[in-house]
Scaffold this active site. Sequence first.
Site, mmCIF file in Angstrom:
data_model
loop_
_atom_site.group_PDB
_atom_site.id
_atom_site.type_symbol
_atom_site.label_atom_id
_atom_site.label_comp_id
_atom_site.label_asym_id
_atom_site.label_seq_id
_atom_site.Cartn_x
_atom_site.Cartn_y
_atom_site.Cartn_z
ATOM 1 N N LYS A 127 0.817 -1.223 0.000
ATOM 2 C CA LYS A 127 0.000 0.000 0.000
ATOM 3 C C LYS A 127 0.848 1.270 0.000
ATOM 4 O O LYS A 127 0.591 2.195 -0.775
ATOM 5 C CB LYS A 127 -0.934 0.015 1.217
ATOM 6 C CG LYS A 127 -1.983 -1.070 1.232
ATOM 7 C CD LYS A 127 -2.916 -0.942 2.407
ATOM 8 C CE LYS A 127 -2.279 -1.281 3.726
ATOM 9 N NZ LYS A 127 -1.934 -2.716 3.865
ATOM 10 N N THR A 128 1.839 1.314 0.882
ATOM 11 C CA THR A 128 2.653 2.531 0.991
ATOM 12 C C THR A 128 3.396 2.801 -0.301
ATOM 13 O O THR A 128 3.415 3.941 -0.800
ATOM 14 C CB THR A 128 3.647 2.393 2.167
ATOM 15 O OG1 THR A 128 2.912 2.300 3.387
ATOM 16 C CG2 THR A 128 4.572 3.598 2.235
ATOM 17 N N GLU A 157 -3.721 5.539 1.599
ATOM 18 C CA GLU A 157 -3.748 4.113 1.861
ATOM 19 C C GLU A 157 -5.078 3.736 2.508
ATOM 20 O O GLU A 157 -5.690 4.546 3.195
ATOM 21 C CB GLU A 157 -2.598 3.714 2.787
ATOM 22 C CG GLU A 157 -1.237 3.954 2.197
ATOM 23 C CD GLU A 157 -0.119 3.504 3.130
ATOM 24 O OE1 GLU A 157 -0.323 2.541 3.896
ATOM 25 O OE2 GLU A 157 0.955 4.124 3.084
#
Length: 460
Positions: free
Chosen positions: A122-123, A166
């Site tokens: 996600k990051t 996110e």
Amino acid sequence: MYQIDFNRPVWVHFIGIGGISMSGLAEVLLERGFKVTGSDMAESELTRKLKERGAVVYTGQCKENIQDGVDVVVYTAAVHEDNPEYVEVVRRGIPMLTRAELLGELMRNYPRAVAVAGTHGKTTTTSMLAEILMAGDTDPTISVGGMLDSIGGNIRVGRSPYFVTEACEYTNSFLSLFPTMGIILNVSADHLDFFKDLNHIRQSFRLFAEKIPAEGQLIISSNIPNYQELTADLPCQIVTVGTDEQDNYRMADLSYDVMARPSFTLYENQNKIGTVELSVPGQHNAWNSLAAIAAARTLGLSFEVIFEGLKKFGGTHRRFEKKGIFQEDVLIVDDYAHHPDEIRATLEAARKCKRDRIVCVFQPHTYTRTKALMDEFAHALSLADEIILAEIYPARETDTLGISSRNLAEKITALGKKVAYFSTFEEIENYLRKNSINGEMLITMGAGDIVKVGENLLSK
């Protein structure tokens, strides 16, 4: 639920303001003219930055921090009902929002709000898409779960309709969001202190997909087993990414340079577009970039801008981050990987680098995750030539399961790998000073504070 009118700033107090996501949300509110106060257990770079921007931040948490005039209080999942500030807020009857609920309220103000979901990646994917949007001069608002040098931290406040963040599945936080575009990178077993099993996790991702409106889009990896279960009968547009010829965006001819940085041929709806070259290592980042490309194209950005943004992206802190050279030629790298799939991806990327040996110093994260995925951890870590284990980082948990890193060491030993366990960082550092070999790569790995081991080695 309390609703915030962003055109009418009020006084918001954050319990746990020093967290990377909480501090980012606080910064967005400060930029919009809100009065912001908050507390955390210790001062940090993030809290100091908030103070510089006008927030009042208390070190330590007590009921006196909740003052007359606070309109709404925001808290994280790490705040328990016996927290003195939480108790005082309930006593006073002040409206409360979770971190995820505030993020969802914020998203309602952006016509092009993108939520990046998945068990891992996600990051990085959020950061890749951020770089692309900035390369396209779209002036986006960005909230990322890591430190991104190009935005000077974990938050960027723009003035356009674009918002990228996110979307974390833990405690079903992402079900409080209101995206116009969603991305699902992968779905695997994790956070088993909350979810019952993989099917329970898949059900939550399906509910996340259902949050996307009919006029919106869902970007999803066709590499997810039976991904159609997550997309069936959704009213929104479905955009698939993968390696199948039927995918809307696919990669082919994947290769790597001497630093394990991938390049691949990109196809859009079976049309060959060109070669994508990344500045971050590993196959997992090729997959992350494919999702970012699909999202950017769906948002209307050109391939020229997309390729430029991806080339600029050099990674976020604690994602295969080069820390320095120890002794004469021991390369120290740090990585946030704390799930077997992430560990495997990181070590496979390391294998493609031109180093003689890979030594992994791993700190397991939470007792429940370590116990539930013990065998998977052992097999993933066995990709390294030597494994050194620190004690489990408890995070939000207490040890009620009676396990330690010794149990994991026994599993790895049974696989025929060289492994050592030490109860303190000092013991690990002393061992590495005596036993490190020039030409090897030393990777500190985990979501806790294991990064200190490499930093201590480099500072002495």
